[in-house]
Design a protein around this motif. Structure first.
Motif, PDB file in Angstrom:
ATOM      1  N   SER A 123     -51.196 -53.255  67.650  1.00 49.05           N
ATOM      2  CA  SER A 123     -49.913 -52.626  67.989  1.00 49.05           C
ATOM      3  C   SER A 123     -48.960 -53.633  68.622  1.00 49.05           C
ATOM      4  CB  SER A 123     -50.144 -51.448  68.940  1.00 49.05           C
ATOM      5  OG  SER A 123     -50.813 -50.391  68.282  1.00 49.05           O
ATOM      6  N   LEU A 124     -49.436 -54.356  69.620  1.00 50.82           N
ATOM      7  CA  LEU A 124     -48.592 -55.361  70.259  1.00 50.82           C
ATOM      8  C   LEU A 124     -48.142 -56.414  69.257  1.00 50.82           C
ATOM      9  CD1 LEU A 124     -50.594 -55.780  73.567  1.00 50.82           C
ATOM     10  CD2 LEU A 124     -48.237 -54.956  73.424  1.00 50.82           C
ATOM     11  N   ARG A 125     -49.044 -56.844  68.412  1.00 47.19           N
ATOM     12  CA  ARG A 125     -48.726 -57.867  67.422  1.00 47.19           C
ATOM     13  C   ARG A 125     -47.666 -57.362  66.435  1.00 47.19           C
ATOM     14  NH1 ARG A 125     -51.409 -60.976  63.037  1.00 47.19           N
ATOM     15  NH2 ARG A 125     -51.464 -63.144  63.728  1.00 47.19           N
ATOM     16  N   GLY A 126     -47.658 -56.064  66.203  1.00 47.03           N
ATOM     17  CA  GLY A 126     -46.684 -55.473  65.301  1.00 47.03           C
ATOM     18  C   GLY A 126     -45.382 -55.081  65.962  1.00 47.03           C
ATOM     19  N   GLY A 127     -45.218 -55.388  67.257  1.00 47.06           N
ATOM     20  CA  GLY A 127     -43.967 -55.101  67.942  1.00 47.06           C
ATOM     21  C   GLY A 127     -43.938 -53.827  68.750  1.00 47.06           C
ATOM     22  N   PHE A 128     -45.046 -53.103  68.789  1.00 47.85           N
ATOM     23  CA  PHE A 128     -45.107 -51.884  69.605  1.00 47.85           C
ATOM     24  C   PHE A 128     -45.532 -52.256  71.025  1.00 47.85           C
ATOM     25  CE2 PHE A 128     -46.082 -50.350  65.291  1.00 47.85           C
ATOM     26  CZ  PHE A 128     -45.089 -49.393  65.150  1.00 47.85           C
ATOM     27  N   THR A 129     -44.744 -51.851  71.994  1.00 48.10           N
ATOM     28  CA  THR A 129     -45.134 -52.041  73.385  1.00 48.10           C
ATOM     29  C   THR A 129     -45.692 -50.764  74.000  1.00 48.10           C
ATOM     30  OG1 THR A 129     -42.811 -51.685  73.996  1.00 48.10           O
ATOM     31  CG2 THR A 129     -43.575 -53.972  73.820  1.00 48.10           C
ATOM     32  N   THR A 130     -45.515 -49.633  73.306  1.00 49.23           N
ATOM     33  CA  THR A 130     -46.078 -48.360  73.753  1.00 49.23           C
ATOM     34  C   THR A 130     -46.686 -47.649  72.563  1.00 49.23           C
ATOM     35  OG1 THR A 130     -44.365 -48.107  75.454  1.00 49.23           O
ATOM     36  CG2 THR A 130     -45.626 -46.136  74.878  1.00 49.23           C
ATOM     37  N   ALA A 131     -47.846 -47.027  72.759  1.00 50.75           N
ATOM     38  CA  ALA A 131     -48.465 -46.175  71.751  1.00 50.75           C
ATOM     39  C   ALA A 131     -48.870 -44.862  72.394  1.00 50.75           C
ATOM     40  CB  ALA A 131     -49.678 -46.847  71.122  1.00 50.75           C
ATOM     41  N   VAL A 132     -48.588 -43.769  71.702  1.00 51.91           N
ATOM     42  CA  VAL A 132     -48.991 -42.441  72.161  1.00 51.91           C
ATOM     43  C   VAL A 132     -50.292 -42.089  71.453  1.00 51.91           C
ATOM     44  CG1 VAL A 132     -48.357 -40.006  72.297  1.00 51.91           C
ATOM     45  CG2 VAL A 132     -46.590 -41.770  72.518  1.00 51.91           C
ATOM     46  N   ASP A 133     -51.380 -42.089  72.207  1.00 54.22           N
ATOM     47  CA  ASP A 133     -52.687 -41.773  71.638  1.00 54.22           C
ATOM     48  C   ASP A 133     -52.924 -40.276  71.690  1.00 54.22           C
ATOM     49  OD1 ASP A 133     -55.430 -42.947  70.735  1.00 54.22           O
ATOM     50  OD2 ASP A 133     -55.896 -41.417  72.236  1.00 54.22           O
ATOM     51  N   ALA A 134     -53.281 -39.698  70.544  1.00 50.40           N
ATOM     52  CA  ALA A 134     -53.396 -38.243  70.442  1.00 50.40           C
ATOM     53  C   ALA A 134     -54.734 -37.710  70.904  1.00 50.40           C
ATOM     54  CB  ALA A 134     -53.140 -37.817  68.987  1.00 50.40           C
ATOM     55  N   GLY A 135     -55.605 -38.581  71.411  1.00 48.05           N
ATOM     56  CA  GLY A 135     -56.908 -38.134  71.881  1.00 48.05           C
ATOM     57  C   GLY A 135     -57.992 -38.470  70.886  1.00 48.05           C
ATOM     58  N   THR A 136     -59.190 -38.657  71.382  1.00 46.15           N
ATOM     59  CA  THR A 136     -60.321 -39.043  70.540  1.00 46.15           C
ATOM     60  C   THR A 136     -61.370 -37.951  70.527  1.00 46.15           C
ATOM     61  OG1 THR A 136     -62.072 -40.674  70.234  1.00 46.15           O
ATOM     62  CG2 THR A 136     -61.387 -40.242  72.505  1.00 46.15           C
ATOM     63  N   ARG A 137     -62.097 -37.872  69.402  1.00 45.43           N
ATOM     64  CA  ARG A 137     -63.214 -36.929  69.337  1.00 45.43           C
ATOM     65  C   ARG A 137     -64.351 -37.375  70.245  1.00 45.43           C
ATOM     66  NH1 ARG A 137     -59.329 -37.142  65.098  1.00 45.43           N
ATOM     67  NH2 ARG A 137     -59.150 -35.047  64.245  1.00 45.43           N
ATOM     68  N   ALA A 138     -64.385 -38.676  70.599  1.00 50.12           N
ATOM     69  CA  ALA A 138     -65.350 -39.171  71.575  1.00 50.12           C
ATOM     70  C   ALA A 138     -64.767 -38.938  72.974  1.00 50.12           C
ATOM     71  CB  ALA A 138     -65.621 -40.648  71.329  1.00 50.12           C
ATOM     72  N   GLU A 139     -64.639 -37.667  73.343  1.00 49.07           N
ATOM     73  CA  GLU A 139     -63.849 -37.279  74.513  1.00 49.07           C
ATOM     74  C   GLU A 139     -64.337 -37.898  75.813  1.00 49.07           C
ATOM     75  OE1 GLU A 139     -63.234 -33.057  74.850  1.00 49.07           O
ATOM     76  OE2 GLU A 139     -63.289 -32.810  72.677  1.00 49.07           O
ATOM     77  N   GLU A 140     -65.666 -38.071  75.944  1.00 52.96           N
ATOM     78  CA  GLU A 140     -66.200 -38.568  77.217  1.00 52.96           C
ATOM     79  C   GLU A 140     -65.858 -40.032  77.449  1.00 52.96           C
ATOM     80  OE1 GLU A 140     -69.745 -38.583  74.294  1.00 52.96           O
ATOM     81  OE2 GLU A 140     -67.804 -37.615  74.553  1.00 52.96           O
ATOM     82  N   TYR A 141     -65.271 -40.688  76.444  1.00 56.77           N
ATOM     83  CA  TYR A 141     -64.991 -42.110  76.561  1.00 56.77           C
ATOM     84  C   TYR A 141     -63.488 -42.398  76.636  1.00 56.77           C
ATOM     85  CZ  TYR A 141     -69.839 -42.254  74.973  1.00 56.77           C
ATOM     86  OH  TYR A 141     -71.191 -42.057  74.854  1.00 56.77           O
ATOM     87  N   THR A 142     -62.708 -41.437  77.062  1.00 59.69           N
ATOM     88  CA  THR A 142     -61.265 -41.642  77.183  1.00 59.69           C
ATOM     89  C   THR A 142     -60.957 -42.822  78.104  1.00 59.69           C
ATOM     90  OG1 THR A 142     -60.846 -39.302  76.795  1.00 59.69           O
ATOM     91  CG2 THR A 142     -59.084 -40.539  77.835  1.00 59.69           C
ATOM     92  N   GLY A 143     -61.744 -42.996  79.136  1.00 60.09           N
ATOM     93  CA  GLY A 143     -61.525 -44.111  80.049  1.00 60.09           C
ATOM     94  C   GLY A 143     -61.648 -45.469  79.368  1.00 60.09           C
ATOM     95  N   ALA A 144     -62.476 -45.551  78.318  1.00 57.04           N
ATOM     96  CA  ALA A 144     -62.612 -46.811  77.591  1.00 57.04           C
ATOM     97  C   ALA A 144     -61.330 -47.156  76.850  1.00 57.04           C
ATOM     98  CB  ALA A 144     -63.785 -46.730  76.617  1.00 57.04           C
ATOM     99  N   ILE A 145     -60.598 -46.140  76.396  1.00 59.70           N
ATOM    100  CA  ILE A 145     -59.307 -46.384  75.740  1.00 59.70           C
ATOM    101  C   ILE A 145     -58.310 -46.919  76.764  1.00 59.70           C
ATOM    102  CG2 ILE A 145     -57.452 -45.359  74.374  1.00 59.70           C
ATOM    103  CD1 ILE A 145     -59.405 -43.167  73.552  1.00 59.70           C
ATOM    104  N   ALA A 146     -58.296 -46.310  77.935  1.00 62.10           N
ATOM    105  CA  ALA A 146     -57.411 -46.797  78.991  1.00 62.10           C
ATOM    106  C   ALA A 146     -57.730 -48.233  79.362  1.00 62.10           C
ATOM    107  CB  ALA A 146     -57.527 -45.885  80.217  1.00 62.10           C
ATOM    108  N   GLU A 147     -59.011 -48.558  79.444  1.00 64.25           N
ATOM    109  CA  GLU A 147     -59.420 -49.919  79.761  1.00 64.25           C
ATOM    110  C   GLU A 147     -58.901 -50.896  78.711  1.00 64.25           C
ATOM    111  OE1 GLU A 147     -63.555 -52.564  79.979  1.00 64.25           O
ATOM    112  OE2 GLU A 147     -63.650 -50.375  79.992  1.00 64.25           O
ATOM    113  N   ALA A 148     -58.991 -50.512  77.437  1.00 62.61           N
ATOM    114  CA  ALA A 148     -58.511 -51.379  76.358  1.00 62.61           C
ATOM    115  C   ALA A 148     -57.011 -51.593  76.446  1.00 62.61           C
ATOM    116  CB  ALA A 148     -58.885 -50.773  75.007  1.00 62.61           C
ATOM    117  N   ALA A 149     -56.281 -50.524  76.746  1.00 64.79           N
ATOM    118  CA  ALA A 149     -54.825 -50.649  76.863  1.00 64.79           C
ATOM    119  C   ALA A 149     -54.458 -51.568  78.025  1.00 64.79           C
ATOM    120  CB  ALA A 149     -54.199 -49.270  77.046  1.00 64.79           C
ATOM    121  N   ARG A 150     -55.117 -51.403  79.136  1.00 65.08           N
ATOM    122  CA  ARG A 150     -54.809 -52.227  80.298  1.00 65.08           C
ATOM    123  C   ARG A 150     -55.196 -53.687  80.065  1.00 65.08           C
ATOM    124  NH1 ARG A 150     -53.890 -49.403  85.054  1.00 65.08           N
ATOM    125  NH2 ARG A 150     -54.905 -51.001  86.311  1.00 65.08           N
TER     126      ARG A 150
END
Length: 477
Positions: A123-150
């Protein structure tokens, strides 16, 4: 003339005074502007002479042949689908049942982090500085997505899915939703959101309760609505209402709602969106690749319906997304009614930046080059053949600009990417790890593909052509 290393060092400074050749402001492109970045925000934007004189302690960074513009806003993404994006080509519309649900359900926390970090880097490489994530079916791992974004520096609107349509106890779901909102409220990069995958995946009580929580917290409520014919028909069978009508009946339309796709809308539903202030994520590449219809985005703009533009995890290339946004409107609607403008270029730039940010609840945070907003921006090289001569830069961004022109990407004033690569972490190591692990991860998932790969598709056609030729030869003999 500074060396590339000196320029990169100057851009990495926490406080910087930038003098680009042009700046993309909310009213269009302008020359002779200075942009002051301090404490992660735009501290001043305006005529260069005045800002330079007011900041004698700073050495201006002159950026010839450069456009300073807002980072793009991806209004609809699925960051944990990065491993499967090349598996969805040619598939019928509701591929989530056969590809996305099985794939995401098979990921552990570490694989979720890897997938999300790869998607965030793309996303960053393509010029996006913000992405709206609609949620994952792996719900218990939402924190891992936040970690990746940070880790990457991507600004992320991060949803917690709250489906209870399978008879689940709503109490734990709502407690988890409340904890998610509390955990990320006020974070500098991660912004909380709540989601229902599709309206009929939750009870009406849950739809209303989740929307109410989002409204109270000032965040967006996300759901997919009116995406495909089968989705509309399924809703009619299950609830006797079309998805948008269902959301209205459950109290889940309003200024905090963000509906992904909304391609199949009746006049009455368009009026409902306008009257309630509901926003839409227009996903033109998804329409091109797997849709039954195109969201009437140009009509929405004329009606005052709020919308952003999203990738739907198709490809992380903001300039190709702009091109698709215009082309889909021109093809789906403009050809039939003689609309040669199809938004005039600026409409798609606007809704991929500041209007997209506003539709997704971050209009007061990012989306424009303006004092007080987060310094999320791009430096774009204009000294390329495709941009010369330049007569209409805003529209040229839609039709001519390319991802490889992005020199630098910033979020919160920090330099995140230089010439397409991170400045403070090893993206090539990430890619090697993904390559080493992705085959086994996908093999474990009970994915069902209907369309063959391109090479197999070619072979089948060649075999069929050969059979027809042989049959024709036999008939002639």
């Amino acid at each position: 003339m500074p060396t590339e290393q000196e320029l990169q060092a100057a851009l990495a400074a926490p406080e910087k005074l930038l003098l680009p050749e042009q700046v993309l402001l909310p009213e269009g492109t302008r020359r002779g502007q200075a942009v002051l970045v301090r404490d992660g925000r735009f501290a001043a934007v305006g005529p260069a002479d005045g800002i330079v004189a007011a900041n004698p302690h700073l050495a201006p960074v002159t950026l010839p042949d450069t456009l300073l513009m807002p980072g793009f806003f991806d209004a609809h993404h699925h960051l944990t689908q990065a491993f499967g994006k090349g598996l969805a080509f040619g598939e019928p519309s509701e591929i989530f049942r056969r590809i996305w649900v099985p794939l995401e359900a098979s990921l552990d926390a570490d694989l979720v982090r890897l997938a999300a970090k790869l998607a965030a880097f793309e996303s960053l490489r393509g010029g996006f500085t913000t992405a709206v994530d609609a949620g994952t079916r792996a719900e218990e791992y939402t924190g891992a997505i936040a970690e990746a974004a940070r880790d990457t520096g991507l600004r992320c609107v991060l949803a917690q899915i709250c489906n209870d349509g399978d008879g689940a106890d709503p109490g734990p779901i709502l407690r988890r939703a409340d904890a998610h909102l509390a955990r990320w409220q006020g974070d500098s990069l991660v912004h909380p959101s709540l989601a229902i995958s599709i309206p009929e995946a939750a009870t009406d009580a849950m739809l209303g309760a989740v929307y109410a929580r989002c409204a109270e917290a000032g965040v967006v409520f996300q759901t997919h609505a009116n995406e495909h014919l089968v989705a509309v028909e399924r809703s009619l069978i299950a609830r006797g209402l079309r998805p948008v009508e269902h959301l209205a009946a459950a109290g889940a339309l309003g200024p905090n709602a963000l509906l992904a796709h909304a391609t199949l809308l009746t006049p009455r539903e368009l009026a409902m969106l306008r009257e309630t202030g509901t926003a839409v994520a227009y996903n033109p590449v998804a329409t091109q690749w797997k849709g039954n219809a195109a969201a009437p985005a140009e009509l929405m703009a004329a009606m005052g319906i709020r919308f952003g533009i999203g990738t739907d995890a198709t490809r992380a290339d903001a300039f190709r997304l702009l091109d698709a946004a215009e082309a889909v409107q021109r093809t789906a609607f403009g050809l039939a009614n003689g609309d040669f403008s199809a938004g005039g270029g600026w409409l798609w730039v606007d809704h991929a930046t500041r209007s997209g940010a506003e539709a997704c609840g971050l209009g007061g945070v990012t989306g424009a080059i303006a004092p007080g907003l987060a310094a999320d921006f791009l430096l774009l090289d204009l000294a390329v053949p495709s941009m010369l001569p330049s007569w209409d830069l805003s529209w040229e961004l839609v039709r001519f600009a390319a991802r490889d022109q992005i020199t630098a990407v910033f979020t919160n004033g920090a330099l995140r990417l230089w010439q397409g690569w991170p400045v403070d972490w090893d993206a090539r190591a990430l890619m090697r790890e993904v390559t080493a692990r992705v085959e086994a991860a996908v093999a474990r998932a009970p994915i069902q593909r209907i369309h063959p790969t391109a090479d197999l598709h070619r072979a089948r056609h060649a075999a069929a052509d050969a059979a027809r030729a042989q049959g024709a030869a036999w008939s002639r003999s």
